[in-house]
Design a protein around this motif. Structure first.
Motif, mmCIF file in Angstrom:
data_model
loop_
_atom_site.group_PDB
_atom_site.id
_atom_site.type_symbol
_atom_site.label_atom_id
_atom_site.label_comp_id
_atom_site.label_asym_id
_atom_site.label_seq_id
_atom_site.Cartn_x
_atom_site.Cartn_y
_atom_site.Cartn_z
ATOM 1 N N ASN A 193 113.877 52.267 13.236
ATOM 2 C CA ASN A 193 113.493 51.980 11.847
ATOM 3 C C ASN A 193 114.085 52.959 10.820
ATOM 4 N N MET A 220 112.148 47.919 17.229
ATOM 5 C CA MET A 220 112.110 48.485 15.873
ATOM 6 C C MET A 220 112.088 50.020 15.892
ATOM 7 N N THR A 249 112.530 46.398 8.428
ATOM 8 C CA THR A 249 112.120 46.898 9.739
ATOM 9 C C THR A 249 110.607 47.113 9.746
ATOM 10 N N ARG A 266 113.638 42.070 10.372
ATOM 11 C CA ARG A 266 112.391 42.556 10.978
ATOM 12 C C ARG A 266 111.781 41.487 11.896
#
Ligand code: HMG
Ligand code: MG
Length: 302
Positions: free
Chosen positions: A62, A59, A48, A15
């Motif tokens: 996700n 992202m 994420t 992330r």
């Protein structure tokens, strides 16, 4: 000096690391990275974030990444959720933990999540309540606890205030982040002390970016205070798109090497972790940003 005998690391590389990459990283690579981290012994992985794809396009995959991860028993998978829209989207992916993220600096709050600190708390309040109602753990991240890219030094009183607000709305665990890696040990200790007015030592973690090379020292002073949970990033991936110039989190490999060298257990196999870091660094076409990984990879080549 009494140090913890065991430390828990949360790898935030998938992330915090990959949110900052200019080149697109395929979801399959992110999934493979998560698999390698769990196989190396990580017991919590920040996978994420469910943020606006206009703000952080990296992202946008996700749900696909969360769906692709073959979960391992005993591993906690966490995701960032800045508001109810993000939480509702995240819920379908069944995270074990969600992270609401605020800042101790007003300017950073505005730049990062487009609202004031007070507004952010009002946005987090229903997210925290909904997560707890769904049996999902709630972590809070506090950015800029020692310094801000827009406001400069941040006083511990700001951290005290934010940690109190996070506690009030029911955030269970709080992370003290040095977003731009400007902190030095005494400043970090003050930010930790301000946080510990509101949270028990078992509910506090350190999240140190290594921009100025201070993150291991900041980790050590936190350990000396009894803090035993840290966010780290494999291969030192990372940064924040809204904190210009900030480099990655302290490399997981460097922290594991330091801890094992001090006789502190992590449950992580350093060699496998180095392989995971090499895997993602190869995809990104660069060397791992971990001194330990570099040293051990060159030793392996003999
Ligand atoms: P906003 O523009 O104020 O949101 O952004 P809004 O509610 O006005 O909505 C505007 C548009 O965004 C709408 O779409 C919404 O649907 C959409 P449109 O109608 O224009 O097509 N939207 C969303 N889409 C997907 N997921 C959502 C979502 N919410 C709204 N959750 C917002 C506010 C918070 C969404 C935005 O500012 C944002 O996404 N910011 C994220 C910033 C970020 O991800 N930063 C990096 C993570 S934090 C970090 O790295 C620090 C940390 O590591 C600790 C440290 O080191 O300090 C944790
Ligand atoms: Mg961060």
């Amino acid at each position: 000096m009494s140090l913890p005998s065991r430390v828990k690391l949360v790898d935030v590389g998938p992330r915090d690391g990959l949110q900052n990459e200019k080149a697109a990283v395929p979801a399959a690579v992110k999934i493979e990275l998560v698999h390698r981290l769990q196989d190396a012994g990580l017991r919590e992985i920040e996978v994420t974030s469910f943020v606006s794809p206009k703000w952080v396009p990296q992202m946008a995959d996700n749900a696909e990444v969360m769906a692709g991860v073959q979960r391992k028993a005993g591993v906690r998978y966490s995701v960032l959720t800045p508001n109810m829209q993000g939480f509702e989207a995240a819920l379908k992916s069944h995270p074990d933990e969600i992270v609401v993220f605020g800042a101790a600096s007003e300017a950073f709050s505005q730049r990062n999540i487009n609202c004031s600190i007070a507004e952010s708390i009002e946005r987090f309040r229903p997210v925290v309540a909904a997560a707890l109602a769904n049996g999902i753990r709630v972590r809070g991240a506090m950015s800029c606890t020692v310094g801000c890219p827009y406001e400069g030094d941040v006083a511990p009183e700001r951290v005290d205030m934010l940690a109190g607000l996070m506690q009030d709305i029911g955030v269970q665990h709080i992370g003290v982040a040095d977003t731009i890696g400007v902190g030095t040990p005494i400043k970090v200790r003050r930010a930790m002390e301000a946080t510990l007015k509101h949270y028990d030592i078992d509910d506090v973690s350190g999240h140190f970016h290594d921009t100025y090379g201070q993150a291991l020292a900041n980790t050590l002073i936190s350990l000396e205070m009894g803090v035993w949970q840290f966010d780290t990033s494999v291969a030192g991936l990372g940064g924040c798109p809204y904190a210009k110039g900030a480099t990655g989190n302290v490399a997981s490999e460097d922290v594991v090497y330091m801890l094992h060298g001090m006789g502190i257990e992590t449950g992580i196999d350093l060699d496998s972790l180095i392989d995971a870091g090499k895997f993602i660094s190869d995809v990104l076409k660069r060397d791992p940003q971990s001194r330990v990984a570099k040293a051990m990879l060159s030793k392996r080549q003999g």
